[in-house]
Design an enzyme around this catalytic site. Sequence first.
Site, short mmCIF file in Angstrom:
data_model
loop_
_atom_site.label_atom_id
_atom_site.label_comp_id
_atom_site.label_asym_id
_atom_site.label_seq_id
_atom_site.Cartn_x
_atom_site.Cartn_y
_atom_site.Cartn_z
N LYS A 1 3.39 3.36 7.23
CA LYS A 1 4.26 2.24 6.82
C LYS A 1 5.36 2.76 5.88
O LYS A 1 6.51 2.33 5.96
CB LYS A 1 3.44 1.15 6.12
N GLU B 1 0.82 -1.22 0.00
CA GLU B 1 0.00 0.00 0.00
C GLU B 1 0.85 1.27 0.00
O GLU B 1 0.36 2.35 -0.31
CB GLU B 1 -0.98 -0.03 1.18
P1 NAD Z 1 -2.31 -7.52 12.90
O1 NAD Z 1 -2.97 -6.21 13.16
O2 NAD Z 1 -3.12 -8.75 12.79
O3 NAD Z 1 -1.20 -7.79 14.03
C1 NAD Z 1 -0.40 -6.78 14.56
C2 NAD Z 1 0.19 -7.29 15.86
O4 NAD Z 1 1.06 -6.26 16.38
C3 NAD Z 1 -0.86 -7.58 16.94
O5 NAD Z 1 -0.60 -8.82 17.56
C4 NAD Z 1 -0.69 -6.43 17.93
O6 NAD Z 1 -1.00 -6.79 19.27
C5 NAD Z 1 0.79 -6.09 17.75
N1 NAD Z 1 1.08 -4.71 18.11
C6 NAD Z 1 0.40 -3.60 17.70
N2 NAD Z 1 0.93 -2.50 18.26
C7 NAD Z 1 1.98 -2.92 19.02
C8 NAD Z 1 2.92 -2.23 19.84
N3 NAD Z 1 2.88 -0.91 20.00
N4 NAD Z 1 3.88 -2.97 20.47
C9 NAD Z 1 3.93 -4.33 20.32
N5 NAD Z 1 3.03 -5.02 19.58
C10 NAD Z 1 2.07 -4.31 18.93
O7 NAD Z 1 -1.44 -7.27 11.59
P2 NAD Z 1 -1.06 -8.28 10.42
O8 NAD Z 1 -2.14 -8.25 9.41
O9 NAD Z 1 -0.62 -9.56 11.00
O10 NAD Z 1 0.18 -7.51 9.79
C11 NAD Z 1 1.50 -7.76 10.27
C12 NAD Z 1 2.48 -6.87 9.50
O11 NAD Z 1 2.40 -7.17 8.11
C13 NAD Z 1 2.19 -5.38 9.64
O12 NAD Z 1 3.41 -4.70 9.74
C14 NAD Z 1 1.48 -5.03 8.35
O13 NAD Z 1 1.72 -3.68 7.99
C15 NAD Z 1 2.13 -5.99 7.37
N6 NAD Z 1 1.29 -6.40 6.22
C16 NAD Z 1 0.02 -6.86 6.42
C17 NAD Z 1 -0.73 -7.28 5.32
C18 NAD Z 1 -2.12 -7.86 5.48
O14 NAD Z 1 -2.79 -8.11 4.47
N7 NAD Z 1 -2.60 -8.11 6.69
C19 NAD Z 1 -0.20 -7.20 4.03
C20 NAD Z 1 1.11 -6.71 3.88
C21 NAD Z 1 1.84 -6.32 4.98
P1 TYD Z 2 -9.26 -4.65 3.86
O1 TYD Z 2 -9.44 -6.10 4.20
O2 TYD Z 2 -9.60 -3.62 4.89
O3 TYD Z 2 -7.77 -4.46 3.32
P2 TYD Z 2 -7.06 -3.17 2.62
O4 TYD Z 2 -7.90 -1.98 2.81
O5 TYD Z 2 -5.79 -3.09 3.38
O6 TYD Z 2 -6.88 -3.53 1.19
O7 TYD Z 2 -10.14 -4.34 2.59
C1 TYD Z 2 -9.97 -5.04 1.37
C2 TYD Z 2 -10.88 -4.39 0.34
O8 TYD Z 2 -12.24 -4.63 0.73
C3 TYD Z 2 -10.73 -2.87 0.25
O9 TYD Z 2 -10.91 -2.47 -1.10
C4 TYD Z 2 -11.86 -2.34 1.10
C5 TYD Z 2 -12.96 -3.39 0.91
N1 TYD Z 2 -13.87 -3.57 2.06
C6 TYD Z 2 -15.24 -3.54 1.85
O10 TYD Z 2 -15.73 -3.35 0.73
N2 TYD Z 2 -16.06 -3.72 2.94
C7 TYD Z 2 -15.58 -3.90 4.20
O11 TYD Z 2 -16.37 -4.03 5.17
C8 TYD Z 2 -14.16 -3.96 4.39
C9 TYD Z 2 -13.56 -4.18 5.76
C10 TYD Z 2 -13.34 -3.79 3.28
#
Ligand code: NAD
Ligand code: TYD
Length: 349
Positions: free
Chosen positions: A160, A133
């Site tokens: 980020k 993103e």
């Molecule tokens: P998540 O929100 O599920 O998990 C985040 C974790 O970090 C949680 O366990 C939370 O308790 C911990 N945390 C938050 N603030 C904290 C703090 N101040 N100190 C210590 N721990 C803290 O996130 P995720 O989806 O597992 O994402 C993990 C990483 O991957 C993030 O850096 C995110 O930017 C990156 N990422 C996520 C996605 C996705 O699709 N979910 C995609 C690409 C990159």
């Molecule tokens: P999301 O899972 O929040 O991931 P990101 O915004 O990081 O891509 O959302 C994925 C896509 O789905 C995004 O285009 C927003 C859309 N979305 C909905 O249409 N309805 C919802 O309730 C949510 C949470 C997301």
Amino acid sequence: MKNILITGGAGFIGSHVVRRFVQNYPDYNIYNLDALTYAGNLENIKDIEDLPNYTFIKGDILDADFIDNLFDQHKFDGVLHLAAESHVDRSITDPLAFVKTNVIGTMNLLNAAKKLWNGNFENKLFYHISTDEVYGSLGESGLFTETTSYDPNSPYSASKAASDHFVRAYGETYGLPYVITNCSNNYGPNHFPEKLIPLFINNIIEKKPLPVYGDGNYTRDWLFVEDHAVAIDLVFHKGRNHETYNIGGFNEWKNIDLVKLLCTQMDSKLGRSAGESAKLITYVKDRPGHDLRYAIDASKINTELGWSPSVTFEQGLERTIDWYLSNEAWLKNVTSGNYQKYYEEQYKA
Ligand code: NAD
Ligand code: TYD
């Protein structure tokens, strides 16, 4: 033995990474540091919590003294940094929380690593896990490569992006060894049910409306979370110092098409008649600054490290649905309490 710090290991992706490292590398001591915010859930990793090479530490990456002491105490050789505030919608209502955790928290870890390693960087690595993103939004065509300019649009992606820049700056200025990966949208087991796929699975089970933002034509590139954990393992061990790797699923879906596929698979799993869940689709007001399309060119990690996704989207989605259906206790636990309050705020209008 190597001492490895994984931050955010009670969250969605972090829990899969912690499990993989604890199970696959018995000669590493894995320290999982997590503040257990609303997104952190120790149930995600309870199957590995008794293994001898695993230690959980509850703590906040915003507490610089605590972080410095932790590095001093455990002499970490490597850091995999996943802790973050990660939900775009939450970043729109509370941007400062994202600056704190994602920027200042990352700075605290960088400073602690720099201080501990003190210029002796052999076999040391700071691995920063980031998102696609940061590159902003694509139009109808094109892909994000590692050289695409940063152009973040949401407070989440801006925070980020800032943290990525600081990691790179510590590499250039102080010689800190680092790698950064920028990954597309993940899905799979243990995903907190306010993100699209787990939210909609939960709502379909409960026959609640499926709130599709805007016209539903926004496009995301989806990757099964276990494939992301494999990529992270490869980059940690074989990625080149001071490099960035994009990780993606080669798997673009318009939201509305994804939701329809999910409805079809859920109808069949739940023994409902075809088309029943799709009736729950409800178009709601759009997210402000909603990025139209993300799509990753993952050819660098593919060519250099031989990584590619192991499952198709249909297979991954089916495994995800099966996991949620057989872990209803997890889902119920998470969907009670704080999550409900958040849910009411988000969808009140
Ligand atoms: P998540 O929100 O599920 O998990 C985040 C974790 O970090 C949680 O366990 C939370 O308790 C911990 N945390 C938050 N603030 C904290 C703090 N101040 N100190 C210590 N721990 C803290 O996130 P995720 O989806 O597992 O994402 C993990 C990483 O991957 C993030 O850096 C995110 O930017 C990156 N990422 C996520 C996605 C996705 O699709 N979910 C995609 C690409 C990159
Ligand atoms: P999301 O899972 O929040 O991931 P990101 O915004 O990081 O891509 O959302 C994925 C896509 O789905 C995004 O285009 C927003 C859309 N979305 C909905 O249409 N309805 C919802 O309730 C949510 C949470 C997301």
